[in-house]
Design an enzyme around this catalytic site. Structure first.
Site, mmCIF file in Angstrom:
data_model
loop_
_atom_site.group_PDB
_atom_site.id
_atom_site.type_symbol
_atom_site.label_atom_id
_atom_site.label_comp_id
_atom_site.label_asym_id
_atom_site.label_seq_id
_atom_site.Cartn_x
_atom_site.Cartn_y
_atom_site.Cartn_z
ATOM 1 N N PHE A 174 6.468 -25.897 -46.631
ATOM 2 C CA PHE A 174 6.263 -25.562 -47.986
ATOM 3 C C PHE A 174 6.339 -24.107 -48.063
ATOM 4 O O PHE A 174 5.611 -23.546 -47.493
ATOM 5 C CB PHE A 174 5.001 -26.045 -48.647
ATOM 6 C CG PHE A 174 4.782 -25.624 -49.777
ATOM 7 C CD1 PHE A 174 5.686 -25.883 -51.061
ATOM 8 C CD2 PHE A 174 3.666 -24.928 -50.195
ATOM 9 C CE1 PHE A 174 5.469 -25.716 -52.453
ATOM 10 C CE2 PHE A 174 3.691 -24.435 -51.752
ATOM 11 C CZ PHE A 174 4.524 -24.962 -52.575
ATOM 12 N N MET B 261 27.292 -1.498 -71.714
ATOM 13 C CA MET B 261 28.324 -0.993 -70.885
ATOM 14 C C MET B 261 29.573 -2.082 -70.446
ATOM 15 O O MET B 261 30.446 -1.610 -70.286
ATOM 16 C CB MET B 261 27.634 -0.361 -69.623
ATOM 17 C CG MET B 261 28.437 0.055 -68.660
ATOM 18 S SD MET B 261 29.239 1.661 -69.282
ATOM 19 C CE MET B 261 28.064 2.761 -68.973
#
Lengths: 189, 564
Positions: free
Chosen positions: B112, B470
Site C-alpha cells: 500500500f 500564451m
C-alpha cells in the site's frame, strides 16, 4: 547538436562505485539523452569497491564529448576516459552454437584452429565454439560459421585497457585530483 | 548516543542549518512527524498538496540562496513532489527532499502506497538515495546538502523506509565527506582565462549574456565590475534577470523568444559574446545554427556538460563565476566602447519593444508597470508561466538580486502560488508579489489556506484574461485562431474566493483602479488577492517563433500609435 565529424564507434571506459543502482543511473542517463550504446561490459576492478565499465558508443566527436561529460556528472562515477584515439587493447568473448553434422566437424575444427577458437561443447548435431578477440575478428569468424547454420550467438561486449605502463584508467591519487580545474578534465558538477 | 532514524533526520537537519520544512504527512513518514515536537527549532509548514511543498522549498531556496527542504510520504506523496523536483532540477535550485517509503521487507511487493521513488526521480534529481540502515542517515544527509548546494546546484532526494525511521542506532554527525566521484571544478583554467581576457581586450562590440549562474554564485559585484571596467553592455536571460541592475546604463534587458528586440539584435551585431552562467537554452538561441553567427564566444559555466552542448564556443572556462570573473577582471583593460554603446542606444530607440499602447482598456502590461511604480521596484516578484510571466519580465525593473523568481526551464504553471509562499518565508521582511495567471493560480490556489494559517502575507496579482493566454497566442499565430481548450468559460469569482479564505480580495477592471488597489493590498496585513480583469486577447511582443531566427521576429507593435 553540432556535427564535427562522421558517426563512428567510440570506446569509453568508466570507473564507478560498486553500489546497487549504479548501472541504472548510467543506462538511464544514456536513454534520456538519446545516446546510443553499441555494447556495455561491467566487471569488478582491482579495487573491490569499484567496478570498471567499458562502453562502445555510436556517434560523432561531439556526442562522445557529451557522453563523457554526462557520465562524469554522475556522483557515483569516479573517472571517465575516452579510449577512442588511444593505443588500446580491446577484447570480446563470444560463444557460438552451430549446426555440425559429423561430416562438417573437421572443417569447423580447422576453421576454429585458424581463428584460435575453442570447441567447448559437442553434441550429436551441434557444437559450441568459444572465441576471444577484437570485434573485427569475431565478426569475421561469424561470417565463416554462417554457412554451417548458426543457432545462437552470445557476446560479452567489448572490454578495453590502454597499452603500456601508464595505468591511466585507474583511480588517480588524491594529489593528482587537485589539478582537476582544467577545462575538459573529469569533474562532476 | 543512540537515536531513532527519525531523530537522526531532525538532528542532521539542524546540523545543516535548516529552519523550515514544507510537508504533508502520511503513513510511511509518520514516525518522522511524531518526532518533530522534540525539535522546536524546525518549523514545519503544513501544505495542502505536496507539489506546493516542493515549489515552496524552491521559492525559499531562490529567495535565500540556502537549500530548501520539503518532505512527503511514500507513493502519492512522493509522486506529487515530482513537478517541483523537475522544476528545481531544470533551474539549478538546491533542494533536499525526504520521502517516506514502505518498510524494508515490503519494498518490491507492491505494498500500500509503495512507489519506486528513487526510480521515478532518478532523471530529475542531481542525486538520490534509498537508505536501508539508520546508521547511514547522518552521512547521507550531510552528502545530500553538500551535493544540492555546491557545484551546479540541484535537488537531492532521500527515500527512507518507515522501519528505518523507527530503527535505533548510534548517532554521530560526520565531520568530513567522502565523495570521490564529486569534485566540482571552481577555479577556472588560468590559460583559458588569459585567452578570454585577450578576446575581450581585442573586441570592438562585446556583449555579456548573464544567466542564473551569476545569482547562484553571488557574483553580482564581479559581473558589474567586468561590465563597467570595459564598458560592456549586459543582456540577461530569463533566469538571469536581477543579476545586473536594470536601471544601469549598460543594462540591455532580455533577448530571445519574448525578449526585447534590441537585446536580440545586439547579440546578432556583436563580435564577442561573453556567456556567463547560462546554458544557451532554445528560447534564447532559436535556431542554433543561425544564432550569433558574427561573434566569437566565451562560455563560463560550472557545469562542463553545458559547454558545447547547444552552441560551439571558442573559449570555454569551467568554474565558479565569482572566482573566475574576479580573475578575469584583473586581466582586462579599461575600455569605453563608445561607438558600440551608441549603436546599442540606436537599436533601443529604433526598436522600443516595451512601449505600452495608449488605450482606455486595462492592459496587462500597464498593470505590471503600475505594480513596479507602486512598489518602487522593491518587491520580490514571483510568477507563474505564460504571458503574465513574460510581461512581468519585461515591464518590471529589477535592480536587486533574488527579487525575480520564476519557473524557467521546466515552465511549471502553478509555481506562482507556492513559489511565492516559500519566497515570503525566506524573505519575511520583503513584500512578495505573486504575479499569477488565472490558469496557474487555479492549479495550486489551495496553498492560500496554508498562507492564512501560517501568516504568510503574499500579495497576489492575478492577471486574469480568462484564457490560457500564451497557448491561445500560439493558436492565434500558428493554428489560424482555432482556440481549442484555451478559454475558461467559468472562472471562479476570485474576490469571493478571497472571502472564503478569510482574506482581502479586490477586483480591478479600470486603469484608474490599479494603483489604489496595489497600495491597499500592501497596507493589508495578510495575503491579498487582487483580480486584474485585463484585455483578453492581448499578445506578448516581440515574438521569435520557436526554432527560428532574429530575422523572423514579430516586433509589432513597434510604436505607441500602433494597434489603438
Amino acid at each position: 547538436m553540432n556535427n564535427h565529424s562522421q558517426t563512428s564507434k567510440h570506446t569509453i571506459s568508466a570507473l564507478v562505485l560498486d553500489k546497487p543502482g549504479v548501472l541504472n543511473r548510467i543506462s538511464s542517463m544514456f536513454r534520456r539523452r538519446g545516446f546510443n550504446i553499441a555494447s556495455l561490459a561491467v566487471g569488478q576492478s582491482e579495487n573491490p569497491d569499484l567496478s570498471r565499465m567499458t562502453f562502445v558508443v555510436v556517434g560523432n566527436n561531439s556526442v562522445v564529448e557529451q557522453v563523457t561529460k554526462h557520465l562524469n556528472k554522475l556522483i557515483d562515477v569516479i573517472k571517465v576516459l575516452d579510449l577512442s584515439s588511444e593505443n588500446v587493447i580491446s577484447r570480446e568473448l563470444a560463444l557460438f552454437r552451430i549446426n555440425s553434422s559429423s561430416q562438417a566437424r573437421s572443417e569447423i575444427m580447422n576453421l576454429s584452429n585458424i581463428f584460435r577458437a575453442n570447441v567447448v561443447d559437442i553434441a550429436r548435431n551441434t557444437m559450441i565454439l568459444e572465441i576471444t578477440g577484437d570485434e573485427e575478428k569475431i565478426v569475421a569468424f561469424e561470417e565463416m560459421l554462417r554457412p554451417f547454420g548458426i543457432i545462437e550467438i552470445m557476446r560479452t561486449g567489448t572490454i578495453s585497457l590502454k597499452r603500456g605502463m601508464d595505468a591511466s584508467t585507474s583511480l588517480p591519487q588524491p594529489k593528482e585530483r587537485k589539478n582537476q580545474s582544467s577545462w575538459g578534465e573529469a569533474a562532476s558538477v | 548516543m543512540k537515536l531513532t532514524g527519525s531523530q537522526m533526520v531532525c538532528e542532521s537537519l539542524i546540523q545543516e542549518g535548516v529552519d523550515v520544512i514544507f510537508g504533508l504527512p502520511g503513513g510511511a513518514i509518520l514516525p518522522l512527524y511524531q518526532t518533530l515536537p522534540e525539535y522546536p527549532a524546525l518549523r514545519h509548514i503544513l501544505v495542502r498538496h505536496e507539489q506546493g511543498a516542493a515549489h515552496a522549498a524552491d521559492g525559499y531556496a531562490r529567495a535565500t540562496g540556502k537549500p530548501g527542504v520539503a518532505w512527503a510520504t511514500s507513493g502519492p506523496g512522493a509522486t506529487n513532489l515530482v513537478t517541483g523536483i523537475a522544476t528545481a532540477q531544470m533551474d539549478s535550485v538546491p533542494l533536499v527532499l525526504i520521502t517516506g517509503q514502505v518498510t524494508r521487507a515490503a519494498i518490491g511487493s507492491d505494498a500500500f502506497q509503495e512507489t519506486d521513488t528513487t526510480g521515478i526521480t532518478l532523471p530529475i534529481t542531481k542525486h538520490n538515495y534509498l537508505v536501508m540502515n539508520a546508521t547511514d542517515i547522518p552521512r547521507v544527509i550531510k552528502e545530500a546538502f553538500h551535493i544540492a548546494s555546491t557545484g551546479r546546484p540541484g535537488p537531492v532526494l532521500i527515500d527512507l523506509p518507515k522501519d528505518v525511521l523507527q530503527e535505533l542506532a548510534e548517532f554521530k554527525y560526520p565531520e568530513t565527506l567522502n565523495l570521490p566521484g564529486y569534485k566540482p571544478a571552481t577555479g577556472g583554467h588560468p590559460s583559458q582565462i588569459t585567452k578570454a581576457a585577450s578576446l575581450i581586450n581585442q573586441s570592438n562590440k562585446p556583449v555579456i549574456l548573464a544567466g542564473h549562474g551569476i545569482i547562484i554564485s553571488n557574483a553580482f559585484n564581479e559581473l558589474k565590475a567586468l561590465a563597467e571596467k570595459a564598458q560592456i553592455p549586459v543582456i540577461t536571460t530569463l533566469l538571469g534577470i536581477s543579476s545586473f541592475p536594470e536601471d544601469h546604463l549598460l543594462s540591455v534587458g532580455m533577448p530571445g523568444m519574448h525578449g526585447v528586440a534590441y537585446a536580440s539584435l545586439a547579440i546578432e551585431e556583436s563580435d564577442l559574446l561573453i556567456a556567463v552562467g547560462m546554458r544557451f537554452d532554445d528560447r534564447i538561441t532559436g535556431k542554433p545554427s543561425a544564432f550569433a553567427t558574427n561573434s566569437k564566444k566565451i562560455h563560463i559555466d560550472i557545469d562542463p556538460s553545458e559547454i558545447g552542448k547547444n552552441i560551439d564556443v571558442e573559449v570555454p572556462i569551467v568554474g565558479d563565476l565569482k572566482i573566475v570573473l574576479d580573475k578575469l577582471n584583473t586581466k582586462i583593460k579599461p575600455n569605453t566602447h563608445k561607438q558600440w554603446l551608441s549603436q546599442i542606444d540606436e537599436l533601443k530607440s529604433n526598436h522600443p519593444s516595451l512601449d505600452i499602447r495608449d488605450t482606455k482598456k486595462l492592459l496587462p502590461q500597464f498593470v505590471i508597470k503600475e505594480l513596479w511604480e507602486a512598489t518602487k521596484g522593491e518587491s520580490v516578484i514571483v510568477t507563474g508561466v505564460g504571458q503574465h510571466q513574460m510581461w512581468a519580465a519585461q515591464h518590471y525593473q529589477y535592480t536587486e538580486p533574488r527579487t525575480w523568481i520564476t519557473s524557467g526551464g521546466s515552465g511549471a504553471m502553478g509555481f506562482e502560488v507556492p513559489g511565492a509562499m516559500g519566497a515570503q518565508v525566506g524573505a519575511p521582511s520583503k513584500v512578495v508579489w505573486s504575479i499569477a495567471g488565472d490558469g496557474g493560480f487555479q492549479m495550486t490556489m489551495g496553498e492560500i489556506a496554508t498562507m492564512v494559517e501560517n501568516k504568510i502575507p503574499v500579495k497576489f496579482a492575478i492577471i486574469n484574461n480568462g484564457n490560457l493566454g500564451m497557448v491561445r497566442q500560439w493558436q492565434e499565430f500558428f493554428y489560424k485562431k482555432d482556440y481549442v481548450a484555451t478559454i475558461y468559460k467559468n472562472n471562479p469569482d476570485f474576490t469571493k474566493l478571497a472571502e472564503a479564505f478569510n482574506i482581502l480580495g479586490i477586483r480591478v477592471t479600470r486603469k484608474d483602479q490599479v494603483k489604489p488597489a496595489i497600495l491597499e493590498a500592501m497596507e493589508y496585513p495578510g495575503p491579498v488577492i487582487v483580480d486584474f480583469v485585463v484585455e483578453e486577447e492581448e499578445n506578448v511582443y516581440p515574438m521569435i517563433p520557436a526554432g527560428q531566427t532574429v530575422g523572423d521576429m514579430v516586433e509589432e507593435p513597434r510604436t505607441t500609435k500602433a494597434k489603438l
